[in-house]
Design a protein around this motif. Structure first.
Motif, mmCIF file in Angstrom:
data_model
loop_
_atom_site.group_PDB
_atom_site.id
_atom_site.type_symbol
_atom_site.label_atom_id
_atom_site.label_comp_id
_atom_site.label_asym_id
_atom_site.label_seq_id
_atom_site.Cartn_x
_atom_site.Cartn_y
_atom_site.Cartn_z
ATOM 1 N N ARG A 11 -24.020 39.062 29.272
ATOM 2 C CA ARG A 11 -23.284 39.653 30.404
ATOM 3 C C ARG A 11 -21.795 39.315 30.312
ATOM 4 N NH1 ARG A 11 -27.921 37.455 33.144
ATOM 5 N NH2 ARG A 11 -29.385 39.138 33.710
ATOM 6 N N SER A 12 -21.502 38.049 30.052
ATOM 7 C CA SER A 12 -20.101 37.622 29.950
ATOM 8 C C SER A 12 -19.415 38.240 28.743
ATOM 9 C CB SER A 12 -20.034 36.089 29.860
ATOM 10 O OG SER A 12 -20.602 35.485 31.008
ATOM 11 N N VAL A 13 -20.140 38.326 27.636
ATOM 12 C CA VAL A 13 -19.578 38.900 26.412
ATOM 13 C C VAL A 13 -19.223 40.364 26.626
ATOM 14 C CG1 VAL A 13 -20.133 39.590 24.040
ATOM 15 C CG2 VAL A 13 -20.697 37.287 24.849
ATOM 16 N N LEU A 14 -20.093 41.112 27.275
ATOM 17 C CA LEU A 14 -19.839 42.538 27.499
ATOM 18 C C LEU A 14 -18.660 42.756 28.442
ATOM 19 C CD1 LEU A 14 -23.527 43.812 27.792
ATOM 20 C CD2 LEU A 14 -21.921 44.268 25.923
ATOM 21 N N GLN A 15 -18.500 41.871 29.416
ATOM 22 C CA GLN A 15 -17.356 41.980 30.314
ATOM 23 C C GLN A 15 -16.051 41.689 29.583
ATOM 24 O OE1 GLN A 15 -18.191 39.318 33.562
ATOM 25 N NE2 GLN A 15 -19.655 40.709 34.554
ATOM 26 N N ALA A 16 -16.083 40.708 28.685
ATOM 27 C CA ALA A 16 -14.874 40.307 27.957
ATOM 28 C C ALA A 16 -14.528 41.273 26.823
ATOM 29 C CB ALA A 16 -15.045 38.892 27.408
ATOM 30 N N HIS A 17 -15.563 41.974 26.303
ATOM 31 C CA HIS A 17 -15.344 42.848 25.142
ATOM 32 C C HIS A 17 -16.005 44.208 25.367
ATOM 33 C CE1 HIS A 17 -13.864 39.394 22.816
ATOM 34 N NE2 HIS A 17 -14.873 38.716 23.331
ATOM 35 N N GLU A 34 -18.802 52.841 8.915
ATOM 36 C CA GLU A 34 -18.392 51.582 8.293
ATOM 37 C C GLU A 34 -17.316 50.844 9.089
ATOM 38 O OE1 GLU A 34 -17.289 52.364 4.260
ATOM 39 O OE2 GLU A 34 -19.210 53.320 3.754
ATOM 40 N N SER A 35 -17.048 51.288 10.303
ATOM 41 C CA SER A 35 -16.016 50.635 11.110
ATOM 42 C C SER A 35 -16.463 50.583 12.572
ATOM 43 C CB SER A 35 -14.695 51.409 10.983
ATOM 44 O OG SER A 35 -13.677 50.791 11.741
ATOM 45 N N TRP A 36 -16.720 49.358 13.064
ATOM 46 C CA TRP A 36 -17.095 49.178 14.469
ATOM 47 C C TRP A 36 -16.932 47.723 14.879
ATOM 48 C CZ3 TRP A 36 -21.500 46.306 13.220
ATOM 49 C CH2 TRP A 36 -22.259 46.738 12.116
ATOM 50 N N LYS A 37 -16.838 47.534 16.183
ATOM 51 C CA LYS A 37 -16.731 46.197 16.748
ATOM 52 C C LYS A 37 -18.125 45.722 17.140
ATOM 53 C CE LYS A 37 -11.943 46.091 18.318
ATOM 54 N NZ LYS A 37 -11.502 47.027 17.291
ATOM 55 N N ALA A 38 -18.411 44.459 16.799
ATOM 56 C CA ALA A 38 -19.774 43.955 16.969
ATOM 57 C C ALA A 38 -19.827 42.664 17.754
ATOM 58 C CB ALA A 38 -20.417 43.725 15.595
ATOM 59 N N GLY A 39 -20.908 42.533 18.521
ATOM 60 C CA GLY A 39 -21.304 41.249 19.070
ATOM 61 C C GLY A 39 -22.461 40.724 18.233
ATOM 62 N N TYR A 40 -22.511 39.420 18.055
ATOM 63 C CA TYR A 40 -23.491 38.828 17.142
ATOM 64 C C TYR A 40 -24.168 37.645 17.816
ATOM 65 C CZ TYR A 40 -25.124 36.257 12.951
ATOM 66 O OH TYR A 40 -25.870 35.571 12.020
ATOM 67 N N ALA A 97 -25.449 46.669 32.673
ATOM 68 C CA ALA A 97 -24.055 47.118 32.663
ATOM 69 C C ALA A 97 -23.948 48.646 32.541
ATOM 70 C CB ALA A 97 -23.297 46.445 31.521
ATOM 71 N N GLY A 98 -25.069 49.333 32.368
ATOM 72 C CA GLY A 98 -25.057 50.786 32.213
ATOM 73 C C GLY A 98 -24.433 51.241 30.912
ATOM 74 N N LEU A 99 -24.530 50.391 29.876
ATOM 75 C CA LEU A 99 -23.893 50.695 28.594
ATOM 76 C C LEU A 99 -24.892 51.128 27.521
ATOM 77 C CD1 LEU A 99 -21.431 47.637 28.481
ATOM 78 C CD2 LEU A 99 -20.871 50.017 29.056
ATOM 79 N N PHE A 120 -33.692 37.483 21.077
ATOM 80 C CA PHE A 120 -32.255 37.712 21.259
ATOM 81 C C PHE A 120 -32.009 39.163 21.679
ATOM 82 C CE2 PHE A 120 -30.852 34.348 17.863
ATOM 83 C CZ PHE A 120 -31.232 33.331 18.717
ATOM 84 N N ALA A 121 -32.664 40.089 20.966
ATOM 85 C CA ALA A 121 -32.462 41.516 21.246
ATOM 86 C C ALA A 121 -32.914 41.884 22.661
ATOM 87 C CB ALA A 121 -33.213 42.355 20.213
ATOM 88 N N LYS A 122 -34.014 41.287 23.108
ATOM 89 C CA LYS A 122 -34.473 41.529 24.484
ATOM 90 C C LYS A 122 -33.408 41.112 25.488
ATOM 91 C CE LYS A 122 -39.420 40.794 23.612
ATOM 92 N NZ LYS A 122 -40.548 39.856 23.867
ATOM 93 N N GLY A 123 -32.817 39.940 25.246
ATOM 94 C CA GLY A 123 -31.784 39.440 26.152
ATOM 95 C C GLY A 123 -30.567 40.336 26.174
ATOM 96 N N VAL A 124 -30.131 40.777 24.989
ATOM 97 C CA VAL A 124 -28.977 41.673 24.917
ATOM 98 C C VAL A 124 -29.286 42.981 25.639
ATOM 99 C CG1 VAL A 124 -27.550 43.047 23.358
ATOM 100 C CG2 VAL A 124 -28.061 40.671 22.792
#
Length: 350
Positions: free
Chosen positions: A213-219, A159-165, A243-245, A232-236
């Motif tokens: 790409r920019s979002v993952l670098q910043a966060h 119930e606790s995590w950081k998210a990109g949307y 990024a190897g994440l 959207f999911a394909k792009g992410v």
């Protein structure tokens, strides 16, 4: 006069022919007007058409139209809002009896849809709110799509995590999915949205990947990506893989296709789950709801196709490799008993 075998044979053939004729008449009568006669014309006016979902949706529209014996015209605006509105007028000029409006923007389609209604044409709308009580709204139960995916995200990650949307406002299904995302963040205060991004620029997946790409670098602390549309999911996923994440981030989405299934089944894929309706079935339901209107029946104002949760684990455990496998091994995905009166032909019937 003697009755010979030849005469009896002719009589039998005549009776058989009469029976077949009566049977054919009865079958034709099974469909209400105007479907009891050929010549019904309908149009599909599209805003979005890029991606597997929309190709499958179109195949469903075509299959149900063929089963009904109607003449289908497809008009594709390719995300040009003004052109889509003009295409509604083109459909009116073509003399169609019914129109399906597929996606689009409320501000551009509201007046166009009303012009069709004023012309005596029956209209249904899929995933675009034309703000008209006379026009049924075909929906994938978008709030449930988001809810199922996000419930799985909480189950997997706590119930606790950081998210990109990933989100683009003004598109009806994305706006409905966003409402659920907002509610989930209120319910779970430990979920923190640290980045929001998104675009519908073609090709959508590549354009979103550039942003991601920019979002993952910043966060770098993002653990979950909520991307409630499969493009959207394909792009992410492209950006996460580069990024190897892929082992540190999980992606949750909406919608499904054969290429999505392949991406989810990849070793160590970040794409953990999606919630989806069968886009071909949604296309079929769109035509059926329109057919009900043309037959003088009421399909209801909100015609909702229920979704199914599909997890990466389920795809692997059940050896699901494509949409055909998905329909065969998850029967609830193959057909929706929605807008399905007794007279309606089922294109999925074997």
């Amino acid at each position: 006069m003697s009755i010979t075998r030849r005469l009896l044979g002719k009589a039998a053939l005549g009776l058989a022919g009469a029976a077949l004729l009566m049977q054919g008449t009865a079958l034709a009568a099974d469909k209400p007007a105007p479907f009891d006669k050929p010549g019904v014309k309908i149009a599909l006016v599209r805003y979005l058409s890029t991606g597997d979902f929309f190709q499958a949706y179109l195949s469903g529209v075509e299959a149900q139209a063929k089963a009904l014996g109607v003449d289908l015209r497809v008009l594709d605006s390719r995300q040009d809002a003004a052109l889509q509105a003009d295409m509604v007028d083109q459909a009116i000029a073509l003399g169609v009896q019914g129109i399906i409006i597929q996606h689009g923007l409320t501000e551009s389609m509201k007046d166009a849809a009303q012009r069709a209604v004023d012309a005596g044409i029956k209209v249904v709308a899929f995933d675009v709110n034309v703000e008209n009580p006379k026009i049924p709204q075909i929906e994938q139960s978008d709030r449930d799509l988001a809810r199922l995916a996000l419930e799985q995200a909480v189950k997997d990650n706590g119930e606790s995590w950081k998210a990109g949307y990933v989100y683009v406002a003004g598109i009806a299904p994305l706006d409905r999915r966003n409402e659920t995302w907002v509610d989930v963040k209120k319910k779970y205060s430990g979920i923190s949205e640290v980045a929001q991004f998104g675009t519908l620029d073609n090709p959508i997946a590549n354009s979103v990947a550039n942003q991601a790409r920019s979002v993952l670098q910043a966060h770098p602390d993002i653990k979950v990506m909520f991307a409630p549309y499969d493009e959207f999911a394909k792009g992410v996923k492209i950006a996460v893989d580069e990024a190897g994440l892929n082992k540190g981030i999980k992606i949750y989405s909406a919608d499904i296709s054969t290429s999505d299934i392949a991406a989810m089944r990849e070793p160590d894929s970040a794409w953990a789950a999606t919630a989806a309706t069968n886009p071909a079935v949604v296309g079929q339901v769109s035509v059926r709801a329109l057919a009900q209107l043309l037959a003088g029946e009421d399909p209801g104002h909100n015609v909702i196709v229920p979704p199914t949760l599909i997890t990466q684990k389920e795809l692997i455990d059940k050896d699901i490799k494509n949409m055909e496998d998905l329909s065969a091994k998850l029967p609830q995905f193959a057909h929706a008993n929605v807008a399905m009166p007794a007279w309606m032909p089922n294109p999925n019937a074997k």
